[in-house]
Design a protein around this motif. Structure first.
Motif, short mmCIF file in Angstrom:
data_model
loop_
_atom_site.label_atom_id
_atom_site.label_comp_id
_atom_site.label_asym_id
_atom_site.label_seq_id
_atom_site.Cartn_x
_atom_site.Cartn_y
_atom_site.Cartn_z
N GLY A 114 0.82 -1.22 0.00
CA GLY A 114 0.00 0.00 0.00
C GLY A 114 0.85 1.26 0.00
N LYS A 115 1.96 1.20 0.74
CA LYS A 115 2.86 2.38 0.76
C LYS A 115 3.41 2.63 -0.64
N LEU A 116 3.74 1.53 -1.33
CA LEU A 116 4.24 1.71 -2.70
C LEU A 116 3.12 2.22 -3.62
N LEU A 117 1.91 1.70 -3.42
CA LEU A 117 0.79 2.18 -4.24
C LEU A 117 0.59 3.69 -4.01
N ASP A 118 0.71 4.12 -2.76
CA ASP A 118 0.58 5.57 -2.47
C ASP A 118 1.60 6.36 -3.30
N CYS A 172 -7.49 0.77 -13.25
CA CYS A 172 -6.14 0.20 -13.29
C CYS A 172 -6.13 -1.09 -12.49
N ALA A 173 -5.90 -2.20 -13.18
CA ALA A 173 -5.85 -3.51 -12.51
C ALA A 173 -4.43 -3.74 -12.02
N LEU A 174 -4.31 -4.00 -10.71
CA LEU A 174 -2.99 -4.20 -10.11
C LEU A 174 -2.72 -5.71 -10.01
N GLY A 175 -1.95 -6.22 -10.94
CA GLY A 175 -1.54 -7.62 -10.88
C GLY A 175 -2.47 -8.56 -11.63
N LEU A 176 -1.99 -9.80 -11.71
CA LEU A 176 -2.64 -10.81 -12.55
C LEU A 176 -4.05 -11.14 -12.09
N SER A 177 -4.25 -11.34 -10.78
CA SER A 177 -5.59 -11.76 -10.31
C SER A 177 -6.64 -10.74 -10.70
N PRO A 210 1.81 -3.93 -6.79
CA PRO A 210 2.89 -3.30 -6.01
C PRO A 210 3.70 -4.31 -5.18
N ALA A 211 3.06 -5.38 -4.69
CA ALA A 211 3.80 -6.39 -3.91
C ALA A 211 4.86 -7.06 -4.81
N TYR A 212 4.51 -7.28 -6.07
CA TYR A 212 5.46 -7.86 -7.02
C TYR A 212 6.59 -6.86 -7.29
N LEU A 213 6.24 -5.58 -7.39
CA LEU A 213 7.27 -4.56 -7.66
C LEU A 213 8.24 -4.45 -6.48
N LEU A 214 7.73 -4.72 -5.26
CA LEU A 214 8.64 -4.69 -4.10
C LEU A 214 9.66 -5.83 -4.21
N ARG A 215 9.21 -6.96 -4.76
CA ARG A 215 10.12 -8.11 -4.92
C ARG A 215 10.97 -7.97 -6.17
N SER A 216 10.48 -7.29 -7.18
CA SER A 216 11.20 -7.16 -8.46
C SER A 216 11.28 -5.69 -8.86
N PRO A 217 12.10 -4.90 -8.16
CA PRO A 217 12.13 -3.45 -8.43
C PRO A 217 12.52 -3.12 -9.86
N SER A 218 13.20 -4.06 -10.54
CA SER A 218 13.60 -3.75 -11.93
C SER A 218 12.37 -3.59 -12.84
N GLN A 219 11.20 -4.05 -12.40
CA GLN A 219 9.99 -3.92 -13.23
C GLN A 219 9.28 -2.59 -13.02
N LYS A 220 9.85 -1.76 -12.11
CA LYS A 220 9.17 -0.48 -11.83
C LYS A 220 9.11 0.40 -13.09
N ALA A 221 10.13 0.30 -13.92
CA ALA A 221 10.14 1.12 -15.15
C ALA A 221 8.96 0.75 -16.03
N ALA A 222 8.69 -0.56 -16.12
CA ALA A 222 7.55 -1.01 -16.95
C ALA A 222 6.25 -0.52 -16.32
#
Ligand code: URA
Length: 239
Positions: A114-118, A172-177, A210-222
């Motif tokens: 949630g902090k990252l989503l903010d 905006c759908a956040l993630g696969l589910s 955002p939880a995935y982005l916390l684990r894989s910060p390299s995807q933040k650009a995408a």
């Protein structure tokens, strides 16, 4: 008239409409108001969107979910997480389902993700209070596992009604589910990202959770590319 002719006429009509709207835009017109629609049965003008008070409709929907036991997730729930934010927002974020912090507080995206989503919201020039945030399932799946199809199926009608009431400019759908549930597809996120989809006629952008982005910060650009698309769709007028 053959199907081909009808399709050609339809395509032609859309093309003309596009040019017409483009012309209006060049002339500085950014907003078109919909004329009140005639209610065919009663002959009186109605504007269904304006007739509904979104806050009131959301609160009715929240009431319908109170004490929900439509799926097994209710067994482990401390609080149902309905969703929160501006009911008049042009932008709705949809996540997967509550985690431990959300279950404890009854609010969506209040933990680390949630902090990252903010921050993501801030990056597009908005505040959390400007948007609406909710999830596919409203109760926490045990050990934060992915919600099962039956659980998604039980909750999805409520999410779709939330969206119907909110009628945002962009989803905006956040993630696969979230992306798969909203679009009723099994396509992988790699295919779902990068093209604007549509739900109830509303543009839908899929991005990484955002939880995935916390684990894989390299995807933040995408993810930033996706957020830029969201901004683009929101246009000059802010939610
Ligand atoms: N992850 C989600 O998908 N939703 C939340 O509310 C929190 C974390």
């Amino acid at each position: 008239m053959s199907r081909n002719t009808r399709e050609n006429q339809f395509a032609d009509c859309i093309e003309k409409l596009r040019w017409y709207l483009w012309g209006l835009r060049q002339g500085g017109i950014r907003l078109l108001e919909r004329a009140p629609r005639k209610n065919l049965e009663e002959g009186c003008p109605v504007n269904p969107a304006a007739a509904l008070d979104p806050e009131e409709e959301l609160s009715k929907l929240r009431g319908e979910l109170a004490g929900c036991s439509r799926c097994g997730l209710h067994c482990g729930r401390s609080n149902l997480v309905f969703g929160e934010g501006s009911a008049r927002s042009g932008l709705v974020f949809v996540g997967e389902g509550p985690g431990a912090d959300e279950d404890r507080l009854g609010r969506p995206f209040v933990g680390r993700a949630g902090k990252l989503l903010d921050k993501m919201i801030f990056a597009i020039g908005l505040e959390r209070a400007d948007v609406y945030i909710c999830n596919v399932v409203k109760c926490r799946p045990p050990e934060n596992r992915v919600p099962q199809p039956g659980e998604v199926g039980a909750c999805l009608p409520f999410l779709l009604r939330q969206i119907e009431v909110l009628r945002p400019k962009v989803i905006c759908a956040l993630g696969l589910s979230a992306a798969q549930a909203l679009l009723k597809t099994t396509e992988p996120i790699s295919r779902l990202r990068g093209t604007v989809r549509s739900l109830q006629g509303i543009p839908l952008v899929c991005t990484y959770h955002p939880a995935y982005l916390l684990r894989s910060p390299s995807q933040k650009a995408a993810a930033w590319q996706d957020l830029k698309e969201v901004m683009n769709l929101l246009g000059a007028s802010r939610p």
